[in-house]
Design an enzyme around this catalytic site. Structure first.
Site, PDB file in Angstrom:
ATOM      1  N   CYS A 168       3.435   1.942   3.380  1.00  0.00           N
ATOM      2  CA  CYS A 168       4.871   2.047   3.640  1.00  0.00           C
ATOM      3  C   CYS A 168       5.322   3.503   3.536  1.00  0.00           C
ATOM      4  O   CYS A 168       5.515   4.022   2.434  1.00  0.00           O
ATOM      5  CB  CYS A 168       5.640   1.172   2.649  1.00  0.00           C
ATOM      6  SG  CYS A 168       7.419   1.249   2.847  1.00  0.00           S
TER       7      CYS A 168
ATOM      8  N   CYS B  67       8.731   4.112   1.954  1.00  0.00           N
ATOM      9  CA  CYS B  67       8.724   3.957   0.499  1.00  0.00           C
ATOM     10  C   CYS B  67       8.061   5.147  -0.186  1.00  0.00           C
ATOM     11  O   CYS B  67       8.526   5.623  -1.225  1.00  0.00           O
ATOM     12  CB  CYS B  67       7.952   2.707   0.099  1.00  0.00           C
ATOM     13  SG  CYS B  67       8.325   1.256   1.085  1.00  0.00           S
ATOM     14  N   ASP B  68       6.945   5.621   0.355  1.00  0.00           N
ATOM     15  CA  ASP B  68       6.101   6.539  -0.401  1.00  0.00           C
ATOM     16  C   ASP B  68       5.998   7.948   0.179  1.00  0.00           C
ATOM     17  O   ASP B  68       5.385   8.823  -0.450  1.00  0.00           O
ATOM     18  CB  ASP B  68       4.688   5.938  -0.523  1.00  0.00           C
ATOM     19  CG  ASP B  68       4.710   4.641  -1.327  1.00  0.00           C
ATOM     20  OD1 ASP B  68       5.602   4.505  -2.186  1.00  0.00           O
ATOM     21  OD2 ASP B  68       3.854   3.776  -1.100  1.00  0.00           O
TER      22      ASP B  68
HETATM   23  C1  LIG Z   1       2.191  -0.673  -0.760  1.00  0.00           C
HETATM   24  C2  LIG Z   1       3.649  -1.008  -0.589  1.00  0.00           C
HETATM   25  C3  LIG Z   1       4.617  -0.211  -1.209  1.00  0.00           C
HETATM   26  C4  LIG Z   1       5.963  -0.518  -1.064  1.00  0.00           C
HETATM   27  N1  LIG Z   1       6.877   0.256  -1.700  1.00  0.00           N
HETATM   28  C5  LIG Z   1       8.190  -0.038  -1.586  1.00  0.00           C
HETATM   29  C6  LIG Z   1       9.177   0.756  -2.244  1.00  0.00           C
HETATM   30  O1  LIG Z   1       8.866   1.749  -2.920  1.00  0.00           O
HETATM   31  N2  LIG Z   1      10.467   0.399  -2.083  1.00  0.00           N
HETATM   32  C7  LIG Z   1      10.857  -0.674  -1.306  1.00  0.00           C
HETATM   33  O2  LIG Z   1      12.058  -0.949  -1.215  1.00  0.00           O
HETATM   34  N3  LIG Z   1       9.951  -1.413  -0.663  1.00  0.00           N
HETATM   35  C8  LIG Z   1       8.638  -1.140  -0.782  1.00  0.00           C
HETATM   36  N4  LIG Z   1       7.714  -1.876  -0.106  1.00  0.00           N
HETATM   37  C9  LIG Z   1       8.186  -3.003   0.723  1.00  0.00           C
HETATM   38  C10 LIG Z   1       8.527  -4.193  -0.183  1.00  0.00           C
HETATM   39  O3  LIG Z   1       7.408  -4.491  -0.982  1.00  0.00           O
HETATM   40  C11 LIG Z   1       8.917  -5.393   0.640  1.00  0.00           C
HETATM   41  O4  LIG Z   1       9.966  -5.071   1.528  1.00  0.00           O
HETATM   42  C12 LIG Z   1       9.398  -6.537  -0.271  1.00  0.00           C
HETATM   43  O5  LIG Z   1       8.396  -6.859  -1.203  1.00  0.00           O
HETATM   44  C13 LIG Z   1       9.775  -7.766   0.540  1.00  0.00           C
HETATM   45  O6  LIG Z   1      10.107  -8.784  -0.324  1.00  0.00           O
HETATM   46  P1  LIG Z   1       9.976 -10.298   0.102  1.00  0.00           P
HETATM   47  O7  LIG Z   1      10.474 -11.080  -1.068  1.00  0.00           O
HETATM   48  O8  LIG Z   1      10.604 -10.521   1.413  1.00  0.00           O
HETATM   49  O9  LIG Z   1       8.428 -10.559   0.356  1.00  0.00           O
HETATM   50  P2  LIG Z   1       7.124 -10.233  -0.484  1.00  0.00           P
HETATM   51  O10 LIG Z   1       7.350  -9.262  -1.568  1.00  0.00           O
HETATM   52  O11 LIG Z   1       6.078  -9.960   0.522  1.00  0.00           O
HETATM   53  O12 LIG Z   1       6.803 -11.639  -1.200  1.00  0.00           O
HETATM   54  C14 LIG Z   1       6.339 -12.731  -0.484  1.00  0.00           C
HETATM   55  C15 LIG Z   1       6.101 -13.869  -1.465  1.00  0.00           C
HETATM   56  O13 LIG Z   1       5.796 -15.044  -0.740  1.00  0.00           O
HETATM   57  C16 LIG Z   1       4.732 -15.725  -1.391  1.00  0.00           C
HETATM   58  N5  LIG Z   1       4.096 -16.597  -0.406  1.00  0.00           N
HETATM   59  C17 LIG Z   1       3.403 -16.282   0.718  1.00  0.00           C
HETATM   60  N6  LIG Z   1       2.948 -17.403   1.319  1.00  0.00           N
HETATM   61  C18 LIG Z   1       3.382 -18.446   0.565  1.00  0.00           C
HETATM   62  C19 LIG Z   1       3.242 -19.880   0.641  1.00  0.00           C
HETATM   63  N7  LIG Z   1       2.541 -20.487   1.607  1.00  0.00           N
HETATM   64  N8  LIG Z   1       3.818 -20.633  -0.323  1.00  0.00           N
HETATM   65  C20 LIG Z   1       4.537 -20.065  -1.322  1.00  0.00           C
HETATM   66  N9  LIG Z   1       4.700 -18.721  -1.453  1.00  0.00           N
HETATM   67  C21 LIG Z   1       4.123 -17.941  -0.516  1.00  0.00           C
HETATM   68  C22 LIG Z   1       3.857 -14.603  -1.951  1.00  0.00           C
HETATM   69  O14 LIG Z   1       3.066 -15.083  -3.024  1.00  0.00           O
HETATM   70  C23 LIG Z   1       4.943 -13.630  -2.433  1.00  0.00           C
HETATM   71  O15 LIG Z   1       5.357 -13.977  -3.744  1.00  0.00           O
HETATM   72  C24 LIG Z   1       6.357  -1.616  -0.247  1.00  0.00           C
HETATM   73  C25 LIG Z   1       5.391  -2.414   0.373  1.00  0.00           C
HETATM   74  C26 LIG Z   1       4.048  -2.122   0.212  1.00  0.00           C
HETATM   75  C27 LIG Z   1       3.021  -2.994   0.871  1.00  0.00           C
END
Ligand SMILES: Cc1cc2nc3c(=O)[nH]c(=O)nc-3n(C[C@H](O)[C@H](O)[C@H](O)COP(=O)(O)OP(=O)(O)OC[C@H]3O[C@@H](n4cnc5c(N)ncnc54)[C@H](O)[C@@H]3O)c2cc1C
Length: 324
Positions: free
Chosen positions: A134, A137-138
């Site tokens: 990302c 983010c980084d």
């Molecule tokens: C390396 C990295 C660094 C990042 N750094 C930043 C940062 O510094 N700042 C920032 O704002 N954003 C950052 N991001 C982006 C941020 O992580 C995402 O935008 C955020 O996590 C999205 O949240 P979410 O809840 O939509 O999904 P996610 O965090 O992706 O969570 C998805 C969830 O769904 C669950 N899941 C999946 N399939 C199923 C299923 N079949 N049944 C039940 N549960 C399921 C998973 O277990 C997980 O808990 C970064 C991303 C990455 C990869």
């Protein structure tokens, strides 16, 4: 025996946990099916410096632990498992995990969109220590450093150009000799004097696991098989995202790229809401995910309230007796 809930949330990233905090404080006693990546994608990174409220930043896993505790404090229940199947053909909806069947009046889908990775050991070991998925983010952590960006699509070239705001040199590594990206993006990257290209090449290894940080990379030219070694400070993997929506194929309207189609946070099925990256191909940030998680919880709450207030008098009487 089946678990009966008013609201079930799939996913425990920032969208799912924010939805849980709001729903729990509205006395909906939500159930969160956490998925196998409890805490979501922020658990695979280190410093998070752009989530409001933390002057000095916070570690990703710590932020997610605090969100979970906050949701627990107001009575959220958690199941550590994946949802294996859902039946959204009629209400109440059915969600099945390997051990449980959940019957739920409303559902909030927050299953995220996972960053695609190369699948090599050094990438996993050094994630958050010089390896990132990302740039938004980084990028800030790489002021005056040399970085590689892996990928050949629009996102990779956009990220490469964005990273030139910080890094002194950005090299795009692509496994083909032509880009999938649009001509306009390719031109923009080529015109930027800080962007270099290495084509027909793949990452063999990211160094140095023993030092716990990125110091270099080994590339293999796929035409000549020649291995070259390059000193770098960071590497951004920009080969796309996969929305976690296999479960909803044929049940919810999805975009061509597999994201859930939403109006606000409403999906094509009344009573099913979606929040976070699973319905957001554009921003994909923790704070935007949290914001839509809040909106989804409020929508679910309002729907349930409006249905309760319109329930026939007999049904209300029965419900009251059961509760009493
Ligand atoms: C390396 C990295 C660094 C990042 N750094 C930043 C940062 O510094 N700042 C920032 O704002 N954003 C950052 N991001 C982006 C941020 O992580 C995402 O935008 C955020 O996590 C999205 O949240 P979410 O809840 O939509 O999904 P996610 O965090 O992706 O969570 C998805 C969830 O769904 C669950 N899941 C999946 N399939 C199923 C299923 N079949 N049944 C039940 N549960 C399921 C998973 O277990 C997980 O808990 C970064 C991303 C990455 C990869």
């Amino acid at each position: 025996m089946a678990i009966r809930k008013k609201l079930t949330i799939l996913g425990s990233g920032s969208a799912g946990l924010t939805a849980a905090i709001y729903a729990a404080r509205a006395n909906l006693e939500p159930l969160v099916i956490q998925g196998l990546q409890a805490g979501g994608q922020l658990t695979i990174t280190t410093d998070v410096e752009n989530f409001p409220g933390f002057t000095d930043g916070i570690q990703g896993p710590q932020l997610m632990e605090q969100m979970q505790k906050q949701a627990e404090r107001f009575g959220t229940q958690f199941i550590y498992d994946n949802a294996d199947s859902v039946d959204l053909s009629k209400r109440p909806f059915i969600v099945r995990t390997s051990h449980e069947e959940i019957i739920t009046d409303t559902l909030i889908v927050c299953t995220g969109a996972s960053a695609k990775l190369l699948g090599i050991e050094s990438e996993t070991k050094l994630m958050g220590h010089g390896v990132s998925a990302c740039a938004t983010c980084d990028g800030f952590f790489f002021k005056d450093k040399e970085v590689f960006v892996v990928g050949g699509g629009d996102t990779a070239l956009e990220e490469a150009v964005f990273l030139t705001r910080f890094a002194k040199q950005v090299t795009v590594v692509h496994r083909r000799d032509a880009f999938r990206a649009s001509a306009i993006m390719v031109n923009r990257a080529k015109q930027n004097s800080k962007v270099k290209f290495i084509l027909d090449s793949v990452i063999e290894e990211i160094e140095d696991i023993s030092k716990g940080e990125v110091t270099g990379v080994k590339l293999r030219n796929i035409k000549t098989n020649q291995i070259t070694q390059h000193k770098i400070d960071g590497i951004f993997i920009a080969i796309g995202h996969k929305p976690n929506t296999d479960l909803f194929q044929g049940q919810l309207e999805l975009t061509e790229t597999g994201y859930i189609v939403t109006q606000g946070v409403k999906t094509s099925v009344p009573g099913v809401f979606a929040a976070g990256d699973v319905q957001d191909e554009l921003y994909r940030q923790a704070i935007t995910a949290a914001g839509s998680g809040c909106a989804a919880a409020l929508e679910a709450q309002w729907l349930l309230e409006s249905e309760e207030s319109h329930a026939p008098a007999d049904k209300k009487k029965v419900e009251k007796q059961v509760v009493g």
